[in-house]
Design an enzyme around this catalytic site. Structure first.
Site, PDB file in Angstrom:
ATOM      1  CE  LYS A  25      -3.649  -2.448  -0.339  1.00 44.01           C
ATOM      2  NZ  LYS A  25      -4.609  -3.007   0.594  1.00 44.01           N
TER       3      LYS A  25
HETATM    4  C1  LIG Z   1      -5.659  -4.089   1.005  1.00 41.47           C
HETATM    5  C2  LIG Z   1      -7.124  -3.840   1.073  1.00 41.47           C
HETATM    6  C3  LIG Z   1      -7.879  -4.135   2.212  1.00 41.47           C
HETATM    7  C4  LIG Z   1      -7.327  -4.896   3.380  1.00 41.47           C
HETATM    8  O1  LIG Z   1      -6.226  -4.302   3.943  1.00 41.47           O
HETATM    9  P1  LIG Z   1      -5.344  -5.139   4.994  1.00 41.47           P
HETATM   10  O2  LIG Z   1      -4.563  -4.079   5.700  1.00 41.47           O
HETATM   11  O3  LIG Z   1      -4.498  -6.069   4.192  1.00 41.47           O
HETATM   12  O4  LIG Z   1      -6.280  -5.851   5.891  1.00 41.47           O
HETATM   13  C5  LIG Z   1      -9.219  -3.793   2.235  1.00 41.47           C
HETATM   14  N1  LIG Z   1      -9.796  -3.195   1.187  1.00 41.47           N
HETATM   15  C6  LIG Z   1      -9.117  -2.913   0.065  1.00 41.47           C
HETATM   16  C7  LIG Z   1      -9.814  -2.231  -1.061  1.00 41.47           C
HETATM   17  C8  LIG Z   1      -7.763  -3.244  -0.036  1.00 41.47           C
HETATM   18  O5  LIG Z   1      -7.087  -3.002  -1.159  1.00 41.47           O
END
Ligand SMILES: *Cc1c(COP(=O)(O)O)cnc(C)c1O
Length: 392
Positions: free
Chosen positions: A184
């Protein structure tokens, strides 16, 4: 061809993060502690939202956000058919029923008209996902929410730096959930945060994120001395560790710098793929609407292209294989939610009922877009795409 494999979504970790983690290790403060509190404070300042709870994932933040709305069995939350499974799972875990709305194919974001079509007397809220870093049409969505008295959760996993018509992501809904997963825009390895302008919601999330212990329990993680706590609900173990926050603090310092790097790579891709002599066949991400362009910001989290088999003579899946063979890491964001067997069996969802999300999920492919890419990497991606399109 490249020598090494270009890993998709590789984060840019610098010496400051490494030193801060080592400092935590040397001081033997690994769990939730001063660095988590600092990261919470600094992230909430960056986002200009006053209340924050750092957690071990965005999934945890989404789950606790749904819980904080006190949903009852049969209550419905409308979300998008084009998202990561955890958006939907968090609604189920909170005991409510997810209801899917189809997307606007130009942006892959939830279509406000489809939200309205899915509202029933049981609808309690909307969970929007700002896909790829482009925000949903929040003015229309908030109008719908106000009209039907619905709560709004923003899944901002892609959208840390995003704004819509002058307002930052997370400022529209009741709760905003951020992800610091390894791929991210700000990373802590695993990690997430819930933010809100409502203190009561974040207070509830903090209690439920730490075993259901009374608010004083958080003070245990400081040098203020021993505090008794009481268990006031059956909560979860979702707290962030100092080891994670140590990375996040320094990632956050470079959030704008890294965004500018990704935006530059994004523009290099757009320029290359739309050049008159570049072979046809790819659908590029749609630019912001003129009314948005002035005062909205795309977080440039994912660079997704549509592979049009009719135009380029190769299927999306074959395209993925070819890029991988050329040592370019790729992603698919996402196979539409109604294509997964669990949801089909449990909710009776069928892909044909969500034609736009389904079509998008079958043609989409994400190219590497990380601040770690150097000029050579970007050229390699462009050349690999070109080679595949020239000799499908
Ligand atoms: C990555 C992601 C999540 C989950 O995030 P985590 O921190 O891995 O739990 C939820 N929604 C979207 C759209 C994502 O891309």
């Amino acid at each position: 061809m490249r020598d090494s494999f270009l890993i998709f979504g590789q984060p840019l970790i610098e010496q400051a993060e490494i030193s801060e983690v080592v400092d935590s290790l040397e001081n033997a403060w690994l769990g939730t502690g001063p660095k988590v509190h600092r990261f919470e404070r600094e992230f909430s300042e960056y986002k200009q939202l006053p209340y924050a709870a750092a957690l071990n994932s965005c999934t945890a933040a989404l789950h606790l956000s749904c819980l904080a709305l006190n949903l009852e069995p049969g209550d419905e939350i409308i979300t998008t058919a084009m998202t990561f499974c955890s958006s939907v799972n968090s609604i189920i875990h909170a005991g409510a029923t997810p209801v899917l709305a189809d997307i606007d194919p130009a942006t892959a974001n939830i279509d406000p008209a489809e939200i309205e079509r899915k509202i029933t007397p049981r609808t309690r809220g909307i969970m929007v996902v700002h896909y790829a870093g482009r925000m949903c049409r929040m003015d229309e969505i908030m109008r719908i929410a106000a009209k039907h008295n619905l709560r709004v959760i923003e899944d901002c996993a892609h959208a840390i730096e995003s704004t819509y018509k002058g307002q930052g992501s997370g400022h529209f809904g009741d709760l905003a959930c951020y992800s610091f997963y390894a791929t991210k825009n700000v990373v802590t390895g695993e990690g997430g945060m819930a933010l809100s302008k409502h203190k009561s919601l974040i207070d509830r999330i903090k209690i439920m994120g730490l075993h259901g212990m009374s608010a004083d329990a958080w003070a245990r993680f400081s040098d203020a001395g021993f505090k008794h706590y009481q268990v006031v609900d059956h909560g979860f173990k979702y707290n962030m560790m100092d080891l994670q926050a140590a990375i996040g603090i320094h990632q956050l310092e470079r959030v704008e710098e890294n965004w500018k790097k990704r935006r530059r790579i994004w523009q290099q891709y757009v320029d290359a793929f739309s050049a008159p002599d570049f072979p046809a066949g790819l659908e590029l991400p749609a630019p912001l609407e003129p009314e948005e362009a002035e005062n909205s910001r795309h977080a440039c989290h994912l660079f997704t292209v549509g592979v049009d088999q009719n135009l380029c003579g190769i299927s999306r899946d074959r395209f993925l294989e070819r890029l991988t063979a050329l040592k370019i890491g790729v992603g698919v964001h996402y196979l539409a939610i109604p294509e997964h067997p669990y949801y089909q069996q449990r909710f009776g969802w069928r892909a044909e009922e969500y034609p736009k999300a389904t079509a998008y999920g079958r043609k989409t492919l994400s190219l590497p877009l990380s601040p770690k890419l150097d000029e050579r990497d970007v050229t390699d991606v462009i050349e690999a795409v070109k080679e595949i399109l020239q000799t499908p």
